[in-house]
Design an enzyme around this catalytic site. Sequence first.
Site, short mmCIF file in Angstrom:
data_model
loop_
_atom_site.label_atom_id
_atom_site.label_comp_id
_atom_site.label_asym_id
_atom_site.label_seq_id
_atom_site.Cartn_x
_atom_site.Cartn_y
_atom_site.Cartn_z
N PRO A 19 0.82 -1.21 0.00
CA PRO A 19 0.00 0.00 0.00
C PRO A 19 0.85 1.26 0.00
O PRO A 19 1.97 1.27 0.51
CB PRO A 19 -0.81 -0.11 1.30
CG PRO A 19 -0.18 -1.16 2.12
CD PRO A 19 0.75 -1.97 1.25
N GLY A 78 6.14 5.53 5.08
CA GLY A 78 6.91 4.77 6.09
C GLY A 78 7.27 3.37 5.66
O GLY A 78 8.12 2.73 6.26
N LEU A 79 6.59 2.86 4.61
CA LEU A 79 6.83 1.47 4.19
C LEU A 79 7.78 1.37 3.00
O LEU A 79 7.88 0.33 2.35
CB LEU A 79 5.51 0.78 3.83
CG LEU A 79 4.50 0.67 4.96
CD1 LEU A 79 3.31 -0.18 4.52
CD2 LEU A 79 5.14 0.08 6.20
N SER A 117 7.89 4.75 -1.80
CA SER A 117 8.52 5.54 -2.88
C SER A 117 9.71 4.77 -3.44
O SER A 117 9.88 4.67 -4.65
CB SER A 117 8.93 6.93 -2.38
OG SER A 117 9.85 6.84 -1.32
N ALA A 118 10.53 4.20 -2.56
CA ALA A 118 11.70 3.45 -3.03
C ALA A 118 11.27 2.20 -3.81
O ALA A 118 11.85 1.89 -4.86
CB ALA A 118 12.58 3.05 -1.86
N ASP A 149 16.28 2.58 2.14
CA ASP A 149 15.00 2.15 1.55
C ASP A 149 15.19 1.53 0.17
O ASP A 149 14.64 0.46 -0.12
CB ASP A 149 14.04 3.34 1.43
CG ASP A 149 13.46 3.77 2.77
OD1 ASP A 149 13.97 3.32 3.80
OD2 ASP A 149 12.50 4.57 2.76
#
Length: 314
Positions: free
Chosen positions: A92, A96-97, A100-101, A143
């Site tokens: 999702p 924070g997850l 974007s990377a 990330d």
Amino acid sequence: MGKGSGYGKVILFGEHFVVHGVPGIVSAIDSSTDAEVKKAAKGINVKDERKTAKGYSEEKRLQQLESIERMLKAMGIDPKIALDIWIGGTLPGFSGLGASAASSVAIARAIAQELGMKISDEKINQVAYEGEKAYAGNPSGIDNTAATYGGLMWFRKNMGGGQDLVERLAIESPVEIVIGSTGKVANTKAMVEGVDERKRKNPQKYNAIFKRAEELAYEGRAALEFYNLKKVGELMNENHRLLQEIEVSSKELDLLVDVAQKQGAIGAKLTGGGGGGCMVALTPGKELQDKVVSAFKTAGYDFLATKIGVGTQY
Ligand code: MEV
């Protein structure tokens, strides 16, 4: 059509501190972003079909376009190229997850495939790092490294500009976690800049916190490798307190950490840039994981129940 994927991640120890050369520990999660790319007639046209927190895609749109431009440059592709880019997958778009990377890695891989370029993972990682600059300003690289390679990793940025130190870690078996989303889209770049500014203004306070963050990373690594999950959890709780002290937590993140701990999570902390975004709770065993999930549901927050350390066993 070219296709590519990138892993999502949770940082178990050291977000923000890693930007300043402190080691961090990151685990890829079992969700990824997928991209499909096709040459087009005109422009860069992005169709973003990820499940996201409200406003995520709109908020990130400009950074996303800048990120694609940076990646084209890093890949040596004519910036006037026209591409249709589709983004989807199971990760999702929550701040924070590493969304974007993960999308940068997926897009870079898909572009390379569409244009028939043979690109190593190492190069994809470098390209995605360039893309990450649009989202995070001065990213550590943790990330995009997790998004490219997956697994559980020890990461230390090389402050001299050379190679980062990346070591694969192995644990006895994967551990259940619950990621709680505040639903608030966060601006990683602003969060990273804020820490940098406060650190420069208040070096004594910040140096002491950063020193403890470094110790925590080493202690966390040992606890993970000995599979002492209780200790890992305690250290994650302490890591959250340090993140509160450098002012990157938020009311909602603290609330979710508190809810998870009250349900018996053995550790909980914000994960990623903070200021909204997500937290992670360490919940070994399906039963504990379900308990935390239902508490998040009752409190009205979105969540992702998954595992860390998948595919890393020795
Ligand atoms: C974001 O997931 C992690 C930060 O430490 C930024 C970075 O390392 O680039 C906040």
